[in-house]
Design an enzyme around this catalytic site. Structure first.
Site, PDB file in Angstrom:
ATOM      1  N   LYS A  38       0.817  -1.212   0.000  1.00 41.48           N
ATOM      2  CA  LYS A  38       0.000   0.000   0.000  1.00 41.48           C
ATOM      3  C   LYS A  38       0.852   1.264   0.000  1.00 41.48           C
ATOM      4  O   LYS A  38       1.836   1.357   0.724  1.00 41.48           O
ATOM      5  CB  LYS A  38      -0.907  -0.007   1.241  1.00 41.48           C
ATOM      6  CG  LYS A  38      -1.925   1.094   1.285  1.00 41.48           C
ATOM      7  CD  LYS A  38      -3.124   0.671   2.079  1.00 41.48           C
ATOM      8  CE  LYS A  38      -4.217   1.711   2.063  1.00 41.48           C
ATOM      9  NZ  LYS A  38      -4.678   2.115   0.755  1.00 41.48           N
ATOM     10  N   GLY A  43       6.487   0.783   5.798  1.00 41.51           N
ATOM     11  CA  GLY A  43       7.382  -0.152   5.120  1.00 41.51           C
ATOM     12  C   GLY A  43       7.447   0.085   3.623  1.00 41.51           C
ATOM     13  O   GLY A  43       8.523   0.026   3.015  1.00 41.51           O
ATOM     14  N   CYS A  44       6.304   0.368   3.029  1.00 44.51           N
ATOM     15  CA  CYS A  44       6.245   0.591   1.581  1.00 44.51           C
ATOM     16  C   CYS A  44       6.949   1.897   1.204  1.00 44.51           C
ATOM     17  O   CYS A  44       7.594   1.974   0.153  1.00 44.51           O
ATOM     18  CB  CYS A  44       4.797   0.585   1.096  1.00 44.51           C
ATOM     19  SG  CYS A  44       3.977  -0.999   1.400  1.00 44.51           S
ATOM     20  N   THR A  45       6.828   2.892   2.064  1.00 42.43           N
ATOM     21  CA  THR A  45       7.511   4.160   1.809  1.00 42.43           C
ATOM     22  C   THR A  45       9.021   3.962   1.898  1.00 42.43           C
ATOM     23  O   THR A  45       9.766   4.416   1.023  1.00 42.43           O
ATOM     24  CB  THR A  45       7.038   5.234   2.805  1.00 42.43           C
ATOM     25  OG1 THR A  45       5.631   5.442   2.620  1.00 42.43           O
ATOM     26  CG2 THR A  45       7.773   6.541   2.596  1.00 42.43           C
ATOM     27  N   SER A  48      10.199   1.979  -1.214  1.00 40.32           N
ATOM     28  CA  SER A  48      10.146   2.804  -2.424  1.00 40.32           C
ATOM     29  C   SER A  48      11.241   3.866  -2.420  1.00 40.32           C
ATOM     30  O   SER A  48      11.878   4.126  -3.448  1.00 40.32           O
ATOM     31  CB  SER A  48       8.766   3.447  -2.572  1.00 40.32           C
ATOM     32  OG  SER A  48       7.782   2.436  -2.759  1.00 40.32           O
TER      33      SER A  48
END
Length: 155
Positions: A38, A43-45, A48
């Site tokens: 998401k 974690g995704c930030t 990325s």
């Protein structure tokens, strides 16, 4: 489920910055395809932004980085703009591509079960075949590991 040595399942998806990306159009380049759950989550930030920070290194190795999640293009555009992500984020809103790659799985959080993305990365070689797979990715150090794998297939 895909495996190393197999052709990567082809797809065409809408992406951030008003792009449409087809995997088959990227033949002749290595592709790092990372699936993440998401936009705008911690974690995704981090993942990325790590790919962003190493993006010039991937570019020197003739490698395209693509992020993919079930979020829509509008969400991807905000995420990419906020964190200055220099690569496309693909919208797999119906999770069809995630299913083809075997990363749409049953998950459990706080006792509730639901379907979602298993954080995973696929390295696709210049011929369009799966060169390496990382499932259940732990974010810390992951991008450096992927970069090393790209260097190894380039030798």
């Amino acid at each position: 489920m895909v495996d190393i040595g197999q052709p990567a399942p082809d797809f065409t998806l809408q992406a951030s910055n008003n792009q449409t990306i087809s995997l088959r159009d990227l033949r002749g380049k290595n592709v790092v395809l990372y699936f993440y759950p998401k936009d705008m989550t911690p974690g995704c930030t981090t993942e990325s932004c790590d790919f962003r920070d190493f993006h010039p290194e991937f570019g020197k190795l003739d490698t395209i980085v693509l992020g993919i999640s079930p979020d829509d293009v509008k969400s991807h555009d905000k995420f990419a703009a906020k964190y200055e992500l220099p690569f496309p984020l693909l919208a797999d809103t119906d999770h069809r591509v995630a299913e083809e790659y075997g990363v749409w799985v049953q998950k459990k959080m706080y006792g509730k079960e639901y379907m979602g993305i298993e954080r995973s990365t696929f390295l696709i070689d210049k011929e369009g075949k799966i060169a390496k797979i990382w499932h259940k990715v732990k974010v810390s150090g992951h991008v450096q590991e992927v970069l090393q794998a790209v260097k190894e297939i380039g030798q």
